[in-house]
Design an enzyme around this catalytic site. Structure first.
Site, mmCIF file in Angstrom:
data_model
loop_
_atom_site.group_PDB
_atom_site.id
_atom_site.type_symbol
_atom_site.label_atom_id
_atom_site.label_comp_id
_atom_site.label_asym_id
_atom_site.label_seq_id
_atom_site.Cartn_x
_atom_site.Cartn_y
_atom_site.Cartn_z
ATOM 1 N N CYS A 157 50.600 -16.559 21.309
ATOM 2 C CA CYS A 157 51.026 -15.225 20.862
ATOM 3 C C CYS A 157 52.537 -15.029 20.943
ATOM 4 O O CYS A 157 53.125 -14.369 20.082
ATOM 5 C CB CYS A 157 50.317 -14.145 21.671
ATOM 6 S SG CYS A 157 50.430 -14.342 23.459
ATOM 7 N N HIS A 250 55.102 -8.372 22.037
ATOM 8 C CA HIS A 250 55.940 -9.394 22.673
ATOM 9 C C HIS A 250 57.302 -9.427 21.980
ATOM 10 O O HIS A 250 57.378 -9.465 20.744
ATOM 11 C CB HIS A 250 55.303 -10.780 22.549
ATOM 12 C CG HIS A 250 54.111 -10.994 23.434
ATOM 13 N ND1 HIS A 250 53.666 -10.068 24.343
ATOM 14 C CD2 HIS A 250 53.271 -12.065 23.540
ATOM 15 C CE1 HIS A 250 52.588 -10.565 24.977
ATOM 16 N NE2 HIS A 250 52.337 -11.763 24.501
#
Length: 358
Positions: A157, A250
């Site tokens: 991710c 993120h």
């Protein structure tokens, strides 16, 4: 496009729940099977999840009364579906064995897990970047002795924020990349209610994450040689990964050095013009504009920008020259959408469009 019956293995966890929300009204994929560990098997999905529903939207009515199957009963699950998404929480060797068992039962697996990312004949794909890696699947099928079955995976991710921004700049000869990632708690399957240690805090270690951040981009940029994918030899990556008190999203602070340094205008133009097979094929989950650049000095921000294009786009900002590297900039992506379940659904759409589930 043909309709496919699909299942989710690991359906009760956070990523499994995200798969279920994404598949609720999917135009190509019809969710017909949910599987999890033996302790959930035999219960309705509503009973198995109980108070642990972690999505912001309500549990879809269509799955509440669906009876959860035992993921270990491979033949039973495989008989109901055309392929499965996998998001299980098990030891890496157990995940490898389970995913190969489904593949050998002629049930293709699109995995969110890391277990098979460096299996040489398993494609690890970001559809805008290395869609051609799915061409390794016939070699994998030959090794497994299957006609339909295979395993394909999405990448980690944290990569989804910065590798897409670097990709269209490779024509300038990227030699060195330093990246610091600031990763949301949902990447650990947590919410603030279940992760009190993160409040007013930053944790400067995420197990295995830095190695993934340094090595996986090189496989994405690798090439097929015979019956395996060979990773690229450059650029050199170094990474530090921190867990920060953010629910979703993120971020990556990127420093990059080139062999042929482009101008700032050339970089901005490359980002603006970039599109990949996901856009060219008009895949249902693909963002229309993959890379978005913000001129404001204080963007992107997770709270403001993580849901850009349904959480499937990448946001970039603060491009400027650096006194040690050539340039530095900041990137953001939604870690459970583009970075996890959404990225896997997009990969499945690519595989469907190319006929690998037929």
């Amino acid at each position: 496009m043909k309709q496919y019956n699909v299942g989710v293995i690991g359906a009760t966890g956070m990523v499994g729940q995200r798969f279920i929300t994404l598949l609720e009204n999917h135009p190509w994929f019809n969710l017909v099977a949910l599987a999890a560990s033996a302790r959930s098997a035999g219960k309705t999905y509503e009973e198995a999840v109980g108070s642990r529903w972690l999505m912001k939207t309500p549990m879809p009515e269509s799955v509440k009364k669906m009876v959860v199957l035992d993921a270990a009963n491979v033949e039973e699950v495989a008989a109901k579906v055309d392929f499965v998404f996998c998001a299980v929480n098990m030891k890496k060797d157990e995940i490898k064995a389970l995913e190969e068992a489904y593949a050998k039962a002629e049930c293709p697996v699109v995995s969110n897990n890391s277990a098979h990312r460096f299996t040489p004949d398993v494609p690890m794909v970001v559809p805008e970047i290395n869609a051609d890696h799915v061409d390794i699947i016939p070699a994998q099928r030959k090794r497994l002795g299957t006609k339909r079955g295979f395993v394909a995976v999405k990448s980690n991710c944290s990569l989804q924020s910065y590798v897409p921004a670097l990709h269209p700049l490779r024509k300038y000869g990227i030699s060195d990349v330093l990246v610091c990632t600031y990763q949301a708690i949902s990447g650990a399957g947590k919410m603030f209610e279940t992760f009190p240690d993160i409040l007013d805090n930053v944790i400067p270690y995420i197990g295995g994450e830095e190695e993934k951040s340094e090595q996986e981009p090189l496989k994405l940029w690798g090439r097929i040689e015979g019956d395996k994918i060979v990773s690229a030899e450059s650029p050199r990556f170094t990474a530090q990964c921190l867990r920060v008190p953010v629910s979703d999203g993120h971020m990556g602070a990127v420093f990059v050095r080139f062999q042929n340094k482009p101008s700032k205008e050339e970089i901005l133009q490359a980002w603006k013009e970039f599109h990949g097979p996901a856009q060219d094929l008009k895949l249902p989950s693909a963002p229309k504009q993959f890379l978005h650049y913000f001129e404001e000095n204080d963007r992107p921000q997770p709270k403001l920008d993580r849901m850009l294009e349904n959480g499937m786009a990448v946001s970039i900002g603060r491009l400027r020259e650096d006194n040690q590297y050539d340039y530095k900039f900041v990137c953001l992506s939604h870690n459970t959408l583009r970075g996890a379940a959404g990225g896997a659904v997009l990969l499945a759409e690519l595989l469907a469009a190319k006929g690998y589930f037929d």
